[in-house]
Design a protein around this motif. Sequence first.
Motif, short mmCIF file in Angstrom:
data_model
loop_
_atom_site.label_atom_id
_atom_site.label_comp_id
_atom_site.label_asym_id
_atom_site.label_seq_id
_atom_site.Cartn_x
_atom_site.Cartn_y
_atom_site.Cartn_z
N ARG A 222 -11.38 -7.43 5.16
CA ARG A 222 -11.61 -5.74 5.61
C ARG A 222 -10.90 -5.23 6.89
N LYS B 239 0.94 -1.22 0.13
CA LYS B 239 -0.38 0.13 0.23
C LYS B 239 1.04 0.78 -0.11
N THR C 273 -7.34 -4.46 4.07
CA THR C 273 -7.77 -3.44 3.13
C THR C 273 -7.02 -1.77 4.34
N ARG C 274 -7.63 -1.93 5.48
CA ARG C 274 -7.78 -0.54 6.15
C ARG C 274 -6.52 -0.43 6.77
N VAL D 31 -5.42 -5.31 -3.17
CA VAL D 31 -4.98 -6.01 -1.87
C VAL D 31 -6.62 -7.22 -1.43
N GLY D 32 -7.94 -6.67 -1.20
CA GLY D 32 -8.19 -7.18 -1.04
C GLY D 32 -9.14 -8.68 -2.71
N SER E 146 -6.13 -0.74 -1.95
CA SER E 146 -6.87 -1.49 -1.58
C SER E 146 -7.71 -2.80 -1.57
N ARG E 147 -8.62 -1.84 -3.39
CA ARG E 147 -9.34 -2.98 -3.94
C ARG E 147 -8.61 -3.94 -4.46
N ASP F 235 -3.09 0.79 7.69
CA ASP F 235 -1.68 1.35 7.44
C ASP F 235 -0.89 1.73 7.30
#
Length: 492
Positions: A478, A403, A481-482, A412-413, A409-410, A484
């Motif tokens: 989820r 990241k 993707t969050r 990675v998910g 994030s999409r 940091d």
Amino acid sequence: MTNRRMFFVMLFSAVFRRRSRAIMAVIASIVGAATLFCLAAVCVAVPQQMTEDMRSYGANLIVTPAAVAAQSHQSGSTGISAAAAGKVSAKVTASAPARSASYRYENVRINAAPYVMAGIDPTATKALNRHWDVEGQWPSAGNVMLGHDAANALGLGVGSYVTIGYRAADNGGSGVSGGASSGSPSNGSSSTSGGSGNAAADGNADSGSNTGDMSGMSGMSGMSGMSGMSGMDHSAHNHGGSTGSGSSTGSSGSGATSSGGGSINNGTDGRASTDILDTKGTQFRVSGIVSTGGSEDEIVYAKASDLAALTGVTRGADVIEYSSDASGNGLTSLVASINRDTALGAKAQQVTKITSSNQRIITMLQTLFWIVSVVVLVLTLVGVGTTISSIVSQRRNEIGLRKALGAPSRGVGLEFHAESALYGLLGGLIGTGIGYGFARVLGLTVFHRVIEFDWALGAASIALSVLVAVAASIPPVRRATRIDPAVVLREE
């Protein structure tokens, strides 16, 4: 290297670098897919087998002469005529495949004691009542099959000989002088006897109204105590001599039906007699003994042709039983259709206990399937979700670095969802194969039925495994993707 190729390289690298975690996720999917496919295959294939098995325990549809037909005095024969039986059978088979067997009942004398004798087609009756336990052989020309209780009472076994006499007075006939013949129709009102079958042993010919619940009967077991279908018109051709008239009533305790007018003289063949101690009759060999645990155990079974020869009268069946593949509303509609056609002179009724028992067992099996399915799905979700959560925790640094380098994030998910789908696909393929193996073994050992592979069900099982695996990965993805990137790199 293109982005798509790089995506698959990273995907397979992640799977093989963490083989232990991947194996755990695949095993969870295997267990879920195998259990669900096995249960589904059994629930799809077994109800049909259960319906067939339940049919082997007797009929689910009973046809008897209607009241109008029973009181008709215009025919030389009683019971359900061959023409009417053919039309009824056509209606039944047009609704669904069915087996049938017909029964003619007459009161007879054995050692001066009253018994009920049933004239049957042995082949049809055997096919309809596969649960009957027969020692020896079914009836054939000159041979009879005794019910277990009747054989014990008479002290007879397979290979013994028994003399059976027929008295017209026992079956509602009136006096005939000279020759064996049954008399003119009785003048009294009549109704179909609904006895429990005990009258066959004690000779009672109680007449009762038909309750409509013919459940559990086989071979008209619920009516085996009939006085030769005493509620029906037993008119027959006079074979010589004058015929007296009079109404007939059941003689309690003796099983004989006394005639209000006229008397029966001994026939030249010894079949008709008024002497209660008369043991004359026709000799038969006992070819078999049947045991059902029901009122069939008190009946004497013979070929219909032998019974006709014994009585000197050829007439229609008192009862026709059907084992129809129709069930539920289909069977109800069939009964209503037969009863609406008054020209048939027949009345149809369901054997409600067999029908409801069959449906109840199938409902219980399907309920069990849904309960187990929900439990298995929850366990599969937990297993795959836990494994993916563990993988995400192990790859936090990698995710943060990607990241920080600009990976969305999409993306990675999507990688984690694809990894979960791969686990679900592998588990679904292997689990479906294992589930089919279990279902086949279960079908052969428990239900004695070969369960064929259902490709549609197999595809559904694999698709469900993939969907469950992807659904289980949503919460941990989820969280992934969050992450940091700054916090993760600072910890590094």
